[in-house]
Design an enzyme around this catalytic site. Structure first.
Site, PDB file in Angstrom:
ATOM      1  N   GLY A   1     -33.293  32.472 -24.926  1.00  0.00           N
ATOM      2  CA  GLY A   1     -32.052  31.724 -24.685  1.00  0.00           C
ATOM      3  C   GLY A   1     -30.835  32.610 -24.763  1.00  0.00           C
ATOM      4  O   GLY A   1     -30.952  33.842 -24.842  1.00  0.00           O
ATOM      5  N   ASN A   2     -29.665  31.996 -24.718  1.00  0.00           N
ATOM      6  CA  ASN A   2     -28.428  32.752 -24.851  1.00  0.00           C
ATOM      7  C   ASN A   2     -27.417  31.962 -25.672  1.00  0.00           C
ATOM      8  O   ASN A   2     -27.670  30.835 -26.056  1.00  0.00           O
ATOM      9  CB  ASN A   2     -27.889  33.132 -23.462  1.00  0.00           C
ATOM     10  CG  ASN A   2     -27.546  31.913 -22.647  1.00  0.00           C
ATOM     11  OD1 ASN A   2     -26.610  31.192 -22.957  1.00  0.00           O
ATOM     12  ND2 ASN A   2     -28.329  31.660 -21.598  1.00  0.00           N
ATOM     13  N   GLN A   3     -26.283  32.591 -25.919  1.00  0.00           N
ATOM     14  CA  GLN A   3     -25.318  32.060 -26.892  1.00  0.00           C
ATOM     15  C   GLN A   3     -24.338  31.047 -26.320  1.00  0.00           C
ATOM     16  O   GLN A   3     -23.469  30.579 -27.039  1.00  0.00           O
ATOM     17  CB  GLN A   3     -24.463  33.226 -27.434  1.00  0.00           C
ATOM     18  CG  GLN A   3     -25.232  34.293 -28.138  1.00  0.00           C
ATOM     19  CD  GLN A   3     -25.367  33.962 -29.620  1.00  0.00           C
ATOM     20  OE1 GLN A   3     -25.340  32.789 -30.001  1.00  0.00           O
ATOM     21  NE2 GLN A   3     -25.522  34.980 -30.442  1.00  0.00           N
TER      22      GLN A   3
END
Ligand code: CTP
Length: 409
Positions: free
Chosen positions: A206-208
């Site tokens: 995932g990412n932020q």
């Protein structure tokens, strides 16, 4: 004709507030006055009632619950004049125990605040922090003028001329009215958040991305009269619940789900705004059961990745694309480098423009304002918006409205 609430707090400059009321009335607006108890020592009830021909709102207790918020509900604009250091602190902290702060807290109308106080109080770090907070929330705080002060000293902190305060406030009212219908009749699709690419039932890549910028754009588009569809990838529920009523939300998880939902929703839309951080790669295979360590070895598994479809490029180059397609890009590098990346991205992905955000070196993070340039495929900068996420969103939405208006319908 608009309904304007003038909120008066207890400073010596309160004697100028009746002129602000008069100027608003002369421009054809209906004015109500809300006053703090302390302000009545400077300008009394009979003055307010004489010039507005209606009771001045002062008391919260004993007036029935609905009336507390009645002024907030009817206001198209609120002007707080004068705003003392104390009242700025109360507005910033969200107090609601006097009629002025309560009305500001309970209203979604634009707010103009005209501070007046001794220079030392204006320049005090606490006051400056309160002004910053209010401005970040979209309150228009007018800079005080310099000159003779009530105390006999002179310096910054004087209330600007009341005619000037009324002019600034009425201009804001007009801009707000224009903005509130800029996208009327349009359908805007906004993707937001970050995709998660499943590895197994409990793990993902995932990412932020929080989705905040996309939601700010969705809210600004809704406020501008558009019918808005948000495709939300892994965004906190509280943020989605704060969207204006009527905004339609479709929740997705992975890039493939986002692709399907976006293609489905843009078919009859006027614009697509791709703010989502879409993962470029996903695990080639997703394990159906939770992956276990092999206790007999220290070896780590290898996860093979494959490319995800590029949603923006696919829609941007499709002959069924909406009339306006907007992409986002966060880039690092020199100004020259990032402009080149941005123009290349707009051309490669078939976007009408890319919102280019320079990141790194404390630009774009923390409390540093966002600085977004709109770049078309030929590298022309067609707009630049600096400020909070809401300010940037309002700028972008205004730009989108003129772009769509300039197209042949
Ligand atoms: N985007 C998309 N689908 C993807 C990846 C990105 O629709 N699979 C969209 C994003 O929503 C954004 C724009 O493309 O609007 C730019 O994304 P970015 O990741 O910067 O583009 P890339 O082509 O991946 O460029 P880079 O090589 O810089 O990562």
């Amino acid at each position: 004709m608009a309904t304007i609430v003038v909120g008066v707090t207890g400073g010596v400059a309160a004697f100028k507030a009746p002129i602000v009321v008069r100027e608003c009335q002369r421009a054809g607006h209906d004015v109500y006055v809300a006053a703090t108890r302390a302000s009545l020592d400077f300008v009394g009830r009979s003055t307010w009632e004489g010039i507005t021909s209606r009771p001045v709102a002062v008391d919260i207790a004993g007036e029935g619950r609905a009336e507390h918020v009645e002024l907030a509900r009817v206001a198209d604009l609120i002007i707080v004049v004068p705003a003392t250091a104390n009242s700025l602190a109360r507005l910033a902290a969200g107090f609601a125990d006097d009629m002025v702060s309560l009305t500001v807290l309970a209203s979604d109308a634009p707010v103009v605040v005209a501070p007046a106080m001794h220079s030392n109080m204006w320049l005090a770090p606490a006051t400056q922090a309160n002004v910053k907070t209010l401005r970040e929330r979209g309150v228009h705080v007018i800079e005080p003028a310099s000159g003779a002060l009530g105390s006999g000293d002179s310096g910054v902190g004087r209330l600007p001329e009341p005619e000037e305060i009324a002019r600034v406030a009425l201009e804001l009212l007009e801009a707000n009215n224009r903005a509130s219908s800029a996208l009327a009749g349009r359908t805007i699709v906004v993707t937001a958040g970050g995709t998660r690419e499943p590895i197994d039932p409990v793990r993902f890549l995932g990412n932020q991305s929080s989705g905040r910028q996309g939601l700010a754009i969705a809210s600004a588009a809704a406020r501008a009269g558009a019918s808005v569809r948000v495709i939300a990838a892994n965004i906190e529920s509280a943020l989605l619940e704060a969207l204006p009523t009527g905004v339609q939300v479709t929740r997705v998880g992975s890039a493939l789900q986002m692709r399907e939902a976006t293609i489905d929703q843009v078919t009859d839309a006027d614009a697509l705004v791709m703010t989502a951080a879409v993962a470029d790669f996903r695990p080639e295979a997703t394990s159906e059961s939770k992956m276990k360590k092999d206790p007999s070895t220290d070896d780590a598994p290898t996860i093979r990745l494959v490319r995800n479809p590029d949603i923006l490029a696919e829609i941007g180059h499709s002959d069924k694309r909406p009339p306006l397609v907007v992409g986002f890009a966060a880039e690092t590098g020199t100004d020259e480098e990032i402009l080149a990346y941005g123009a290349d991205k707009a051309a490669r992905k078939g976007a009408d423009f890319i919102c280019l955000n320079r990141v790194g070196e404390s630009v774009g993070f923390g409390d540093v304002p966002n600085d977004i340039r709109l770049l078309d495929a030929s590298g022309h900068i067609t707009g630049r918006y600096v400020g909070s996420k809401d300010e940037v969103a309002a700028g972008l939405v205004g730009h989108m409205a003129s772009f769509l208006d300039n197209l042949k319908r």
